[in-house]
Design an enzyme around this catalytic site. Sequence first.
Site: not given
Length: 299
Positions: A2-3, A59, A118, A288
């Site tokens: 997420p941003e 964040k 998880h 990236r």
Amino acid sequence: MPELPEVEHVVRALQRMVVGRRIVASDIRLAKLIAPSSRRAFNRKLKDSTIVGIGRRGKFILIELEERVALPHGRTYDTHRQVNLQKAARKQRLALIVHLRMTGKFLYQSPDDPLPRHAHAIFYLDNERRLVFRDQRKFGVMKLVPASRIRNAKGIRDLAPEPFEDDFSVDYLTETLSRSQRTLKTLLLDQNKVLGLGNIYAAEALFRAGISPFAIAADLSTKRIARLHAAIRDVLKFAILHIKGSISLEDGFSYGAAFERFWQVYDREGEPCVKCGARIRRERHGGRSTYWCPRCQRR
DNA sequence: ACCCTCACCTGCACGC
DNA sequence: TGCGTGCAGGTGAGGG
């Protein structure tokens, strides 16, 4: 994953669902999630604490807790004495600082819901439900600090101003950019310089501003800085508004199809630019993928 | 202070 | 089907 906009939605969902709840027990299944603290100490501090608020800084998710007060046991106190003891044992405020990194998610489950894969931390709440932290890639981190020390916590202390606060001003951005010879793409991903963008929204903000990701920060004209400043806020605001309202903690968080359409350059290599029709390009930069329109976004 | 690469992990999509 | 490769929304460490 997420941003800032996604984290904002997680925070809002947590506010709706778990504020006011007491944690009756916790189960940390992955030691590195809370390293270097020990699971025993961590669980002991959380036990019987009450979730009094949920916040966000960049964040980072801030889960504000009020510790239980451990009154001495085994003796009887008269009323007068108890009152004084409680004053002395002021409830400690704690903050559980959580970073989801790439794949961290919270789920709010009923006791009969199966635990997902998880599931690295489970918080059992006083309403029989549980808050589960799951994280496929195990990059997420949690840390418990006294509430008074949130500001100084590692990772938080040096963060840039919140993008929607007044101190993230055009002046601030001008000053910050002027001191850097880095490319804009790299700088926008640096949370200590500009807060809240990640790989997607950095690309989207630059596209909206019509500036190349490879432009050098210090070279930007006043006019372009102002455009970039507006684009950063716009793209974050737009994303917060358009992330589907249906996102719930039950589902975890994922980008829906309706949402993906809002990306104008990210993950659109080879597709025509929505503004000019040129082919969107992708290049690896700083490790990236960077996406941009070679015609609309000039250096 | 910057740059780069690698590391942390798992899973998925792709090509052969 | 399998196996190898590359890629993923984030960040931190280590070396130059």
